[in-house]
Design an enzyme around this catalytic site. Sequence first.
Site, PDB file in Angstrom:
ATOM      1  N   SER A   1      22.298 -34.134  -2.637  1.00 46.71           N
ATOM      2  CA  SER A   1      22.621 -35.381  -3.333  1.00 46.71           C
ATOM      3  C   SER A   1      23.206 -36.413  -2.379  1.00 46.71           C
ATOM      4  CB  SER A   1      23.638 -35.088  -4.450  1.00 46.71           C
ATOM      5  OG  SER A   1      24.176 -36.283  -4.986  1.00 46.71           O
TER       6      SER A   1
ATOM      7  N   TYR B   1      20.404 -42.375  -4.282  1.00 49.02           N
ATOM      8  CA  TYR B   1      20.857 -43.463  -5.143  1.00 49.02           C
ATOM      9  C   TYR B   1      20.691 -44.775  -4.373  1.00 49.02           C
ATOM     10  CZ  TYR B   1      23.269 -40.176  -8.286  1.00 49.02           C
ATOM     11  OH  TYR B   1      23.568 -39.190  -9.166  1.00 49.02           O
TER      12      TYR B   1
ATOM     13  N   THR C   1      16.157 -41.943  -7.516  1.00 52.73           N
ATOM     14  CA  THR C   1      16.802 -41.712  -8.818  1.00 52.73           C
ATOM     15  C   THR C   1      16.984 -43.022  -9.555  1.00 52.73           C
ATOM     16  OG1 THR C   1      17.918 -39.777  -7.901  1.00 52.73           O
ATOM     17  CG2 THR C   1      18.807 -40.684  -9.946  1.00 52.73           C
TER      18      THR C   1
ATOM     19  N   LYS D   1      12.973 -39.588 -10.044  1.00 50.07           N
ATOM     20  CA  LYS D   1      13.806 -38.703 -10.863  1.00 50.07           C
ATOM     21  C   LYS D   1      14.548 -39.522 -11.926  1.00 50.07           C
ATOM     22  CE  LYS D   1      17.272 -35.018 -10.521  1.00 50.07           C
ATOM     23  NZ  LYS D   1      18.195 -35.480 -11.561  1.00 50.07           N
TER      24      LYS D   1
ATOM     25  N   HIS E   1      19.438 -36.745 -16.549  1.00 44.16           N
ATOM     26  CA  HIS E   1      20.581 -36.549 -15.656  1.00 44.16           C
ATOM     27  C   HIS E   1      21.528 -35.480 -16.210  1.00 44.16           C
ATOM     28  CE1 HIS E   1      22.060 -38.612 -11.965  1.00 44.16           C
ATOM     29  NE2 HIS E   1      23.176 -37.972 -12.258  1.00 44.16           N
TER      30      HIS E   1
END
Length: 413
Positions: A137, A161, A187, A277, A301
């Site tokens: 992540s 992100y 994402t 995603k 999520h």
Amino acid sequence: MVTRQVPKPGELLELMKFKKPEFNARKRRLDAALTIHDLRAIAKRRTPRAAFDYTDGSAEEEISLARARQAFLDVEFSPSILRGLPDAVDTSTQIFGGPSALPFAIAPTGFTRLMHTEGEIAGASAAAAAGIPFTLSTLGTTSIEHVRQANPDGRNWFQLYVMRDREISYDLTRRAVAAGFDTLFFTVDTPVAGARLRDKRNGFSIPPQLTPRTIANAIPRPWWWWDFLTTPKLEFASLSSTGGTVGELLNAAMDPSISFDDLAVIRDLFPGKIVIKGVQNVADAAKLVDLGVDGLVLSNHGGRQLDRAPIPFHLLPDVVREVGRHTEIAIDTGIMSGADIVASLALGAKFTLVGRAYLYGLMAGGRDGVDRMIHILREEIERTMKLLGVAALEELTPEHVTQLQRLAPRPKP
């Protein structure tokens, strides 16, 4: 009449067979875990409340997560019989341009070293041993480069992100390329942070703050605090800002203005597979496929953003029907067993991601706990496939699964 006799000593001795004692407490604890729910129970006992609730909880009233899990419970399998199966079924697959020994990967999770100090290193090394991908992540607590060291020959994926400061996201993308990560998850479901009320009630922050409440909660878990206080400082490996609640950190980093233009920039920077995603409706899935992305992850999520969001497992058949011939579709949210994974594949998913299951294993026993999580899911997948009468994943079809209906939409005005 039953004939009775005095038991013979030799016969009694045959019954008195004792298991060899296991003196390793961690191994004894993990061997007793037969399901992901068992790992969750161990994790809850061994982890301070704020850290456990960060993993276990979701947004607002936690309706999205509850519905996602219920959707998997509302599955009826339809087995085939007398198929003459081999002793071993084939659980391997190809996904996003490469192999996986099992039809799931470890999902991206933030703040992972908070759950256990081995953090992403435990996840990446366990994934390497099992032959499955590991996903790091943006909010991970281990760097891109250190994950590559832990999984040098396996498949590493990066979840991105898009930050307010775009150069941060661009730099992370370049580092992932340099480290040989082969897939990037762009994402799209976090323009702002969801309201994670458990975290607010627990005063959860990064780094954790010592308060009378956290100290009282730590007393029965001295091992966790010993690990926390005697290992490197808990901080984001890829971001410079570490102070504040989770919501404050996310809102400071994320940008509601994220758009298709940002996707185009990232595609230019990343030569590997680009997977979106957080897809939650058919129209967006179709538009993304028209743009030529390499795959989709149906996800809300983990129920951590918009409460009452669409249930990915319910959405799956419609998306597969619309775009399944043109792209690879993965799914996450609510997966707690190998049967959940098999049901997803039968309805057209090519692959799945497990997040909470991974963290429950990590909290229960570090790297050994992650290994146990993978072992449990593997056994459940293999057993479910055999009981359904299929020898390989590609033999699974919608005919093997019925989604029982609890929630039916009313006609729209």
